[in-house]
Motif scaffolding. Structure first.
Motif, PDB file in Angstrom:
ATOM      1  N   ALA A 218       0.460  -1.268   0.283  1.00  0.00           N
ATOM      2  CA  ALA A 218      -0.146  -0.256   0.517  1.00  0.00           C
ATOM      3  C   ALA A 218       1.198   1.156   0.404  1.00  0.00           C
ATOM      4  N   LYS A 219       0.542   2.066  -1.331  1.00  0.00           N
ATOM      5  CA  LYS A 219       1.498   3.430  -0.501  1.00  0.00           C
ATOM      6  C   LYS A 219       0.674   4.227   0.486  1.00  0.00           C
ATOM      7  N   VAL A 220       1.968   5.491   0.789  1.00  0.00           N
ATOM      8  CA  VAL A 220       1.678   6.048   1.622  1.00  0.00           C
ATOM      9  C   VAL A 220       1.357   7.511   1.127  1.00  0.00           C
ATOM     10  N   ILE A 221       0.484   8.179   1.445  1.00  0.00           N
ATOM     11  CA  ILE A 221       0.298   9.679   0.877  1.00  0.00           C
ATOM     12  C   ILE A 221      -0.119  10.171   1.939  1.00  0.00           C
ATOM     13  N   ALA A 222       0.591  11.098   2.027  1.00  0.00           N
ATOM     14  CA  ALA A 222       0.785  12.460   3.150  1.00  0.00           C
ATOM     15  C   ALA A 222       0.028  13.899   2.869  1.00  0.00           C
ATOM     16  N   THR A 223      -0.845  14.184   3.532  1.00  0.00           N
ATOM     17  CA  THR A 223      -1.157  15.789   3.003  1.00  0.00           C
ATOM     18  C   THR A 223      -1.291  16.081   4.547  1.00  0.00           C
ATOM     19  N   ASP A 241       1.370  15.449  -0.550  1.00  0.00           N
ATOM     20  CA  ASP A 241       0.667  16.342  -1.040  1.00  0.00           C
ATOM     21  C   ASP A 241       0.011  17.154  -0.397  1.00  0.00           C
ATOM     22  N   GLY A 242       0.445  18.522  -0.602  1.00  0.00           N
ATOM     23  CA  GLY A 242      -0.483  19.481   0.919  1.00  0.00           C
ATOM     24  C   GLY A 242      -1.732  20.462  -0.271  1.00  0.00           C
ATOM     25  N   ASP A 243      -2.254  19.800  -1.170  1.00  0.00           N
ATOM     26  CA  ASP A 243      -3.512  20.309  -1.387  1.00  0.00           C
ATOM     27  C   ASP A 243      -4.643  19.415  -1.699  1.00  0.00           C
ATOM     28  N   LEU A 244      -4.031  17.318  -0.834  1.00  0.00           N
ATOM     29  CA  LEU A 244      -5.025  16.520  -1.444  1.00  0.00           C
ATOM     30  C   LEU A 244      -6.350  17.065  -1.312  1.00  0.00           C
ATOM     31  N   THR A 245      -6.864  17.902   0.071  1.00  0.00           N
ATOM     32  CA  THR A 245      -8.388  17.770   0.381  1.00  0.00           C
ATOM     33  C   THR A 245      -9.179  19.071  -0.305  1.00  0.00           C
TER      34      THR A 245
END
Length: 258
Positions: A218-223, A241-245
């Motif tokens: 599973a890839k881990v995506i941080a925001t 990915d700071g702008d994910l939301t």
């Protein structure tokens, strides 16, 4: 243009989108008592600085974890932009993916929006970590279904609790560790090591347990604001990915208009 509003427990972020591209964004401290008129005074001045006018806003979408802020944002949308706002997870902006948890309605709108955006941008099974007032871990399968997650105290919340419940410990800032050593030689360094590297260890342990439980990579995506800081000193994340939301809100609004 789209005005996307992400209402968190600590801050409210407003962002203007032109198509899929974010043009600008602004941040203000969350205060449920702030009226629609107060939002307008602040926001319209910032829009003017960016060369934008209220007539540029054709759609507004809101993602909120603060129920008391809802009415005031509705006033802002209707009175100053002449639009009825969309609310993430409701009506035309309902979630377009299954939420496979015991009480789907209890899932925070921000977490669901993150799941939507992460699945649209990244392939395979995902673990989405959002550093906010609380730190949340959300599991999204390869088909886009939300499978559940974890809620942990945010790192600043943990630090505040440590300082406020001890008589002699000073208040420190969360920052880059001065060295890679985990043996501190003064109080401030020991606190920073405990909070920073302790948080890294917590994340590594939980991610390992999640991967073992789902039985697949599973890839881990941080925001969130502190994601970049942790990324500089560990290899936990596959992407930051700071702008994910906000991007998820734009996707949801486009789908609602579809």
């Amino acid at each position: 243009m789209l005005l996307a509003v992400d209402v968190g427990n600590t801050n409210v972020v407003f962002a203007m989108f032109e198509g899929e591209a974010m043009r600008t964004r602004w941040r203000i401290a969350t205060d449920p008592r702030r009226t629609g008129d107060e939002y307008a005074v602040w926001l319209l001045q910032l829009m003017q600085i960016e060369g934008l006018s209220r007539s540029d806003v054709s759609t507004m979408i809101v993602c909120s974890v603060v129920p008391r802020a809802r009415h005031n944002l509705e006033v802002l949308a209707q009175k100053y932009f002449g639009v009825d706002p969309l609310f993430a997870g409701e009506g035309p902006a309902a979630w377009p993916f299954p939420i496979r948890v015991d009480e789907p309605r209890s899932l925070g709108a921000d977490r669901a929006v993150n799941a939507l955006a992460a699945h649209a941008k990244y392939e395979g099974d995902l673990i989405v970590i959002d550093f906010g007032t609380a730190t949340t871990f959300d599991v999204v399968d390869a088909h886009g279904a939300y499978r559940g997650g974890i809620i942990a105290p945010g790192i600043n919340l943990s630090l505040d609790a440590l300082v406020s419940n001890t008589a002699k410990l000073p208040r420190i800032a969360i920052e880059q560790p001065r060295s890679s050593s985990v043996i501190g030689t003064n109080t401030e360094d020991q606190m920073l090591i405990g909070v920073f590297w302790g948080y890294v260890a917590m994340m590594e342990g939980l991610i390992a347990r999640i991967r073992a439980e789902i039985g697949r990579p599973a890839k881990v995506i941080a925001t969130g604001g502190l994601a970049v800081l942790f990324d500089q000193h560990s290899d936990i994340f596959d992407a930051v990915d700071g702008d994910l939301t906000l991007q998820g809100l734009a996707m949801l609004a486009a789908r609602a208009a579809g």
